[in-house]
Write an enzyme that holds these catalytic residues in place. Structure first.
Site, mmCIF file in Angstrom:
data_model
loop_
_atom_site.group_PDB
_atom_site.id
_atom_site.type_symbol
_atom_site.label_atom_id
_atom_site.label_comp_id
_atom_site.label_asym_id
_atom_site.label_seq_id
_atom_site.Cartn_x
_atom_site.Cartn_y
_atom_site.Cartn_z
ATOM 1 N N SER A 115 0.882 -1.180 0.000
ATOM 2 C CA SER A 115 0.000 0.000 0.000
ATOM 3 C C SER A 115 0.912 1.221 0.000
ATOM 4 C CB SER A 115 -0.852 -0.001 1.266
ATOM 5 O OG SER A 115 -1.481 1.259 1.469
ATOM 6 N N TYR A 156 -2.044 -1.287 10.398
ATOM 7 C CA TYR A 156 -1.992 -1.410 8.928
ATOM 8 C C TYR A 156 -0.683 -0.824 8.391
ATOM 9 C CZ TYR A 156 -3.873 -1.159 4.118
ATOM 10 O OH TYR A 156 -4.092 -1.298 2.764
#
Ligand code: NAD
Length: 256
Positions: A139, A152
């Site tokens: 990401s 995350y």
């Protein structure tokens, strides 16, 4: 290019980005091992429509035993995993001091540790056959932080680090390992964040616009198809010297 005769295992591919990537690899001729929760029938039908073989395994990748069962099932069905796309991932948004410990553990297990386990399980076969591709869907949050996403961001930074190590450990072989770092892609994972914003007042359309405007200068979503095409490039001969990279596809997010 053709991936005919090759097998791709895409984790978390019953929806979203994983399904989009599986679709592109199937169009290129690869047999597909799908994984993920929910009814797999629509995804299996979509993949088989490309004229390739597809199986689904429901392993929960936060459980090491089930990860091992997934890879054993793939080997049994197709004899090999030539392309591994580590895609499955979840999100939880809360400030650090309120972050539920169980959510931290679950996100690290799925978004980071499962990438390690999948990689360690496919590498021996790839080395034996002299070819392989590992693509980790990290990401932009593997390269920069955002508030509220401690687990995350930590996991995705870990994935980018792990990608570099595997890229180095396979550098003299025909095996490559790279990470793709998407910005916003409109999938169930992001729709939930849009819905949460809309629930705090404002309409869904405005919430979607605000989400993009905060981070993504293009004001447009990246699509699973865009990411699938990049995975395909990384599988090609032209991509064979891209090693240990973290390639952002983010509408300009990281250019700021
Ligand atoms: P999604 O929620 O649409 O799909 C996630 C997939 O993972 C589903 O198939 C789900 O069943 C599966 N899954 C969830 N928990 C699992 C578990 N414990 N074991 C096995 N499978 C499990 O999400 P998405 O947006 O397509 O995200 C896919 C990947 O892309 C994730 O790693 C995510 O972090 C990353 N990513 C997404 C975006 C985005 O904007 N959507 C941006 C950057 C990175």
């Amino acid at each position: 290019m053709t991936l005919k005769g090759k097998t791709a295992l895409v984790t978390g591919s019953t929806s979203g980005i994983g399904l989009g990537i599986a679709q592109v690899l199937a169009q290129a001729g690869a047999n597909i091992v799908l994984n993920g929760f929910g009814d797999p029938a629509p995804a299996i039908a979509q993949i088989k429509h490309q004229g390739v073989e597809a199986i689904h395994h429901p392993a929960d990748l936060s459980n090491i035993r089930q990860i091992e069962q997934l890879f054993a099932a793939a080997e049994r069905a197709f004899g090999a995993v030539d392309i591994l796309v580590n895609n499955a991932g979840i999100q939880h948004v809360a400030p650090v001091e309120q972050f539920p410990v169980e959510a931290w553990d679950k996100i690290i297990a799925l978004n980071l540790s499962a990438v390690f386990h999948g990689s360690r399980l496919v590498l021996p076969g790839m080395r034996e056959r002299g070819w392989g591709r590992i693509v980790n869907i990290a990401s932009v949050h593997g390269l920069v932080g955002s508030t509220g996403k401690a687990a995350y961001v930590a996991a995705k930074h870990g994935v980018v680090g792990l990608t570099k190590v595997i890229g180095l450990e396979t550098a003299t072989s025909n095996i490559t390992c790279n990470a793709i770092c998407p910005g916003w892609v409109l999938t169930p994972l992001v729709q939930k964040q849009i819905d949460d914003r809309a629930a705090n007042g404002g309409d869904a359309q405005q919430a979607q616009h605000d989400l993009l405007a905060e981070k993504q200068p293009s004001l447009a979503f990246v699509t699973p198809q865009h990411l699938g095409e990049l995975v395909l490039f990384l599988c090609s001969e032209a991509g064979s010297q891209v090693r240990g990279a973290a390639w952002n596809v983010d509408g300009g997010w990281l250019a700021q």
